[in-house]
Design an enzyme around this catalytic site. Structure first.
Site, short mmCIF file in Angstrom:
data_model
loop_
_atom_site.label_atom_id
_atom_site.label_comp_id
_atom_site.label_asym_id
_atom_site.label_seq_id
_atom_site.Cartn_x
_atom_site.Cartn_y
_atom_site.Cartn_z
N HIS A 52 1.09 11.82 32.25
CA HIS A 52 1.62 12.84 33.16
C HIS A 52 2.63 13.75 32.48
O HIS A 52 3.13 14.68 33.10
CB HIS A 52 2.26 12.15 34.36
CG HIS A 52 3.42 11.30 33.96
ND1 HIS A 52 3.27 10.16 33.19
CD2 HIS A 52 4.74 11.45 34.16
CE1 HIS A 52 4.46 9.65 32.95
NE2 HIS A 52 5.37 10.40 33.52
N ASP A 53 2.97 13.47 31.22
CA ASP A 53 3.93 14.32 30.49
C ASP A 53 3.25 15.16 29.42
O ASP A 53 3.93 15.91 28.70
CB ASP A 53 4.99 13.44 29.79
CG ASP A 53 5.86 12.68 30.76
OD1 ASP A 53 6.08 13.15 31.88
OD2 ASP A 53 6.33 11.58 30.38
N ASP A 55 9.81 2.94 31.51
CA ASP A 55 10.21 4.32 31.24
C ASP A 55 11.32 4.39 30.19
O ASP A 55 12.28 3.61 30.24
CB ASP A 55 10.74 4.92 32.56
CG ASP A 55 10.94 6.42 32.49
OD1 ASP A 55 9.95 7.13 32.28
OD2 ASP A 55 12.09 6.87 32.66
N ASP A 93 -1.14 9.92 48.08
CA ASP A 93 -0.42 8.79 48.68
C ASP A 93 -1.13 7.47 48.38
O ASP A 93 -2.22 7.44 47.79
CB ASP A 93 -0.24 9.00 50.19
CG ASP A 93 -1.52 9.44 50.86
OD1 ASP A 93 -2.57 8.84 50.53
OD2 ASP A 93 -1.50 10.39 51.66
N ASP A 119 -4.95 12.51 48.57
CA ASP A 119 -4.08 12.65 49.75
C ASP A 119 -4.86 12.22 50.99
O ASP A 119 -5.82 12.88 51.38
CB ASP A 119 -3.65 14.13 49.84
CG ASP A 119 -2.91 14.43 51.14
OD1 ASP A 119 -2.44 13.49 51.80
OD2 ASP A 119 -2.81 15.63 51.47
N GLU A 161 7.76 2.69 26.96
CA GLU A 161 7.65 4.08 26.51
C GLU A 161 8.76 4.30 25.49
O GLU A 161 9.93 4.31 25.84
CB GLU A 161 7.82 5.03 27.69
CG GLU A 161 7.55 6.46 27.31
CD GLU A 161 8.28 7.48 28.17
OE1 GLU A 161 7.82 8.62 28.22
OE2 GLU A 161 9.32 7.14 28.77
N ASP A 194 5.80 1.27 37.52
CA ASP A 194 6.61 2.00 36.55
C ASP A 194 8.04 1.52 36.73
O ASP A 194 8.58 1.56 37.84
CB ASP A 194 6.49 3.50 36.87
CG ASP A 194 6.54 4.36 35.62
OD1 ASP A 194 7.46 4.14 34.81
OD2 ASP A 194 5.69 5.25 35.47
N ASN A 210 -3.58 11.86 54.14
CA ASN A 210 -3.11 12.32 55.46
C ASN A 210 -2.88 13.82 55.56
O ASN A 210 -2.27 14.29 56.52
CB ASN A 210 -1.82 11.56 55.85
CG ASN A 210 -0.68 11.87 54.89
OD1 ASN A 210 -0.88 12.58 53.90
ND2 ASN A 210 0.49 11.35 55.16
C1 NOJ Z 1 9.56 9.65 30.94
C2 NOJ Z 1 8.64 9.95 32.08
O1 NOJ Z 1 7.33 9.73 31.67
C3 NOJ Z 1 8.92 11.37 32.49
O2 NOJ Z 1 7.97 11.87 33.39
C4 NOJ Z 1 10.31 11.43 33.04
O3 NOJ Z 1 10.65 12.77 33.30
C5 NOJ Z 1 11.33 10.85 32.08
N1 NOJ Z 1 10.89 9.65 31.45
C6 NOJ Z 1 12.62 10.53 32.79
O4 NOJ Z 1 12.47 9.41 33.60
#
Ligand code: NOJ
Length: 555
Positions: free
Chosen positions: A332-333, A203, A31, A23, A259, A100, A25
């Site tokens: 991130h999931d 995605d 960011d 971050d 993905e 993405d 700021n």
């Molecule tokens: C997969 C993404 O990696 C996830 O973070 C998101 O919630 C879902 N697709 C919906 O876009």
């Protein structure tokens, strides 16, 4: 078909979750300028490609995976000028940048959806998937559940129809059957490619084509039907990707990674075949979905190595000379890999994080490194539901409690084990306040262990996880066998050791990883075993692998 040499097979991709990276700021949210300030750190790590999770304008129902304008930057993250500077500065350091691409759905605040919902005869109506409800319009068109709990359909009172949302109700699914939708998407992709980006992470790429709207199977104990048989890997999906390739991708030197939860190796060969007609590679989910689930996706059980090995070997062999693998433990999931497949106990964290890294980089495919993985960052183990920010967890909490599917205590245990916020706590840069992530109050709590796990300390420690990753990445860069060598499984019946060879020209790499905290028998490296290229131990013990030992030798 032989593997042709390409930059994206040789790449190491670093995934950035911009909200949680740096971050600049002091507003508590990472960011673009924060990322730009860390480019030297990233170049120093040796990675060659950056993947930015969505940075587009978004109401943030799902942290940017709900996009309201594909050609604008989320104001919290900065401006388009900041983006252009980030791209130029990255390129200057030899780092390519992937965006993405989130086009299974938009935000409900996207102007297309605003128009679409305004009346049944609006020209944008068919941009989305609208259906009449059942039982006089009082019930959804079918029994599908959304990935974020509840029905996958939302009734829109203005026009009396339901729209489909496989994710939250603020993420309406686009209608890929409509050629105008596809044209809009290709235009937008061309616009980004002309800006000079280097590719896309795509995605939920396997979800675009919907083949029918029949009720889905209801798993024992589930509240809704499963949409997979109608919405995942349906035949039309390959028409779409062939078209996208012809209209956009084939005109640029870009890489793509789809993905594709729910794909098998045979299906992956269609998406990512070496003919290059669709995508460069896909993310499979079988290894991160391994292990027993208790309620829906939720669990606190750990998968065992032999199951992981069966899956990963099947992918290595199944794609060999037909398609190209991606390699990842984290994103991130997903929860943090050291907590899930290794051990984050202080005694074992460093050793097991290095073992897991060795395992991943020893396979064939393009490795993806998620921010903080290179430090051995761990799960955060939030104790209270109030600590969570993730829509998936918050919706599951409401729904599963109301349906008495689990106790509060059980749910908190499952979220602590595999919830997505484990990956989303701020990057741990140093020992200053908020781990050096922000001068303000971070949007999500920092993991308390930042005083002992952080980049600044690890830079200085020759035995750190960070310096181990640097070494692995450099080895991969210097030895084509890591990229192009064929994969030959070894010791397939061993309960503790995951081992294989890689063969290229007249050389052989041997990789072995002990997935347990015990000393276990292993004679692979006894005798004339070649030169050790890397190991997480300074010395070897004959006839065994030490706890979490990993080793790669070259002959
Ligand atoms: C997969 C993404 O990696 C996830 O973070 C998101 O919630 C879902 N697709 C919906 O876009």
């Amino acid at each position: 078909m032989e593997q042709k040499h390409t930059w994206w097979k040789e790449a190491v991709v670093y995934q950035i979750y911009p909200r949680s990276f740096a971050d600049s700021n002091g507003d508590g949210v990472g960011d673009l300028n924060g990322i730009t300030a860390k480019l030297d750190y990233l170049a120093g790590l040796g990675v060659t490609v950056l993947w930015l999770c969505p940075v587009y304008a978004s109401p943030n129902d799902d942290n940017g995976y709900d996009i309201s304008d594909y050609r604008a930057i989320q104001p919290e993250f900065g401006t388009m000028a900041d983006f252009d500077r980030l791209l130029a500065q990255a390129h200057k350091r030899g780092l390519r940048v992937l965006m993405d691409l989130v086009v299974n759905h938009t935000s409900d605040e996207h102007r297309w959806f605003q128009a679409s919902r305004s009346s049944r005869d609006n020209p944008y109506r068919d941009y989305y998937i609208w259906k009449d409800g059942k039982e006089g319009g009082t019930q959804p068109p079918n029994n599908w559940g959304s990935c974020f709990s509840g029905s996958a359909w939302e009734k829109d009172e203005a026009t009396g129809q339901y729209y489909l949302h496989l994710f939250s109700k603020k993420q309406p699914d686009l209608n890929w059957e409509n050629p105008k939708v596809r044209e809009e998407i290709y235009d937008m992709m061309n616009w980004w490619c002309q800006k000079g980006i280097d590719g896309f992470r795509i995605d939920v790429a396997a979800f675009y084509a919907k083949s029918n709207f029949d009720d889905g199977r209801v798993a024992p104990g589930a509240l809704y039907g499963d949409f997979s048989a109608s919405c995942i890997n349906q035949p039309r999906i390959h028409d779409y990707f062939r078209e996208m390739n012809a209209r956009v991708l084939s005109h640029y030197d870009v890489m793509t990674v789809g993905e594709t939860g729910g794909v098998t190796p045979a299906q992956a060969v269609k998406y990512a075949g070496l003919d290059g007609g669709e995508l460069s590679m896909v993310f499979q989910f079988e290894h991160v979905d391994a292990g027993e689930r208790i309620v829906g996706k939720w669990t606190d059980r750990r998968p065992q190595m032999p199951e992981l090995r069966r899956i990963l070997n099947r992918w290595q062999l199944g794609l060999a000379d037909k398609a190209w693998n991606s390699l990842y433990w984290n994103n991130h999931d997903q929860p943090r890999v050291v907590s899930r497949f290794g051990s984050d106990a202080p005694l074992w964290r460093t050793l097991s994080a290095k073992m897991l890294a060795t395992c991943l980089y020893g396979m064939q495919g393009t490795p993806y490194l998620y921010q903080g993985e290179e430090l051995g960052m761990t799960n955060v183990y939030f104790e209270h539901i109030e600590d969570y920010r993730d829509i998936e967890v918050l919706r599951a909490w409401e729904e599963l409690r109301a349906a008495h599917k689990a106790t509060d205590e059980q749910l908190l245990r499952y979220f602590a084990a595999i919830g997505r916020d484990n990956a989303r706590t701020p990057m741990q840069w140093d020992t200053t306040a908020n781990a050096g992530f922000s001068a303000g109050t971070p949007w999500i709590a920092v993991n308390k262990n930042y005083l002992s796990i952080n980049a600044a300390d690890e830079e200085k420690d020759p035995d750190s996880v960070l310096n181990y990753y640097k070494k692995l990445i450099a080895l991969r860069r210097e030895n084509p066998i890591f990229v192009y060598g064929g994969f030959v499984p070894l010791l397939e019946g061993d309960a503790s050791v995951y081992a294989w060879q890689r063969r290229y020209e007249d050389r052989t790499l041997t990789v072995a990883c002990n997935f347990t905290p015990d000393t276990v028998p292993c004679t692979l490296f006894d005798g004339a075993a070649g030169e050790t290229l890397i190991s997480n131990y300074h010395s070897r013990a004959a006839g065994v692998l030490q706890p979490y030992e990993a080793r790669i030798t070259l002959m």
